[in-house]
Each structure stands twice: as C-alpha cells, then as structure tokens.
Design a protein around this motif. Structure first.
Motif: not given
Length: 93
Positions: A32-49
């Motif tokens: 998911f994160l590799s497909l949507f690499y343009f997401l802001p950092k706080f959304l990336r952190i939320a997905v990872i958590l």
C-alpha cells in the motif's frame, strides 16, 4: 529460542508459521505504501501503526492457543519487538 527457554511446547516450525502468518498485515501495508508513496508522513505512520498492531494481535492470538496461559506475554514480547522493528524499516523506505 525464546520458547525453548520458557519450556513451552512451541516447535520451530510452529514459531516460523506464527511469524509468517502475522507478517501478512506488514506485507499489505508495504504494498500500500509503495503504491501511494505520495502520502504525507502522518498517514504513513498511521498505516504502519495499524499494520504493526494487527501483526502483534495475530501473533498473540496464535501463540495464545499453543503456549501456556502464564507464558503467553513472555513468548509474544520478542515478536512484538520484531514487528516494531519492521515497522521502523517500513517507515524509513
């Protein structure tokens, strides 16, 4: 190794399958994160958590069926650290 030291009936193959089974949410979040690499950092952190929490819960539920009740947290603690470390690697990519 940890399960052997705690004298639980968890074999090596069972431990490996627990790790592989609980790794699935981490793999989904990596894709998911590799497909949507343009997401802001706080959304990336939320997905990872969320992925780390799901992985820890999957590992905990699986070990709960195998290990004695009083040793479940001791067996799953290294798994939780492993998945947190993978989450840190996932964030850095």
């Amino acid at each position: 190794l940890n399960s052997r030291l705690l004298r639980t009936p968890l074999t090596f193959l069972q431990g490996a399958s627990v790790i592989g089974y609980a790794m699935f949410p981490m793999n989904v979040s990596a894709v998911f994160l590799s497909l949507f690499y343009f997401l802001p950092k706080f959304l990336r952190i939320a997905v990872i958590l969320i992925a780390v929490a799901c992985a820890i819960k999957c590992g905990f539920e699986t070990v709960k069926c195998i290990a004695p009740k009083e040793k479940v947290f001791l067996v799953t603690y290294p798994l939780a650290l492993f998945y947190l470390g993978l989450g840190c690697f996932l964030f850095s990519c």
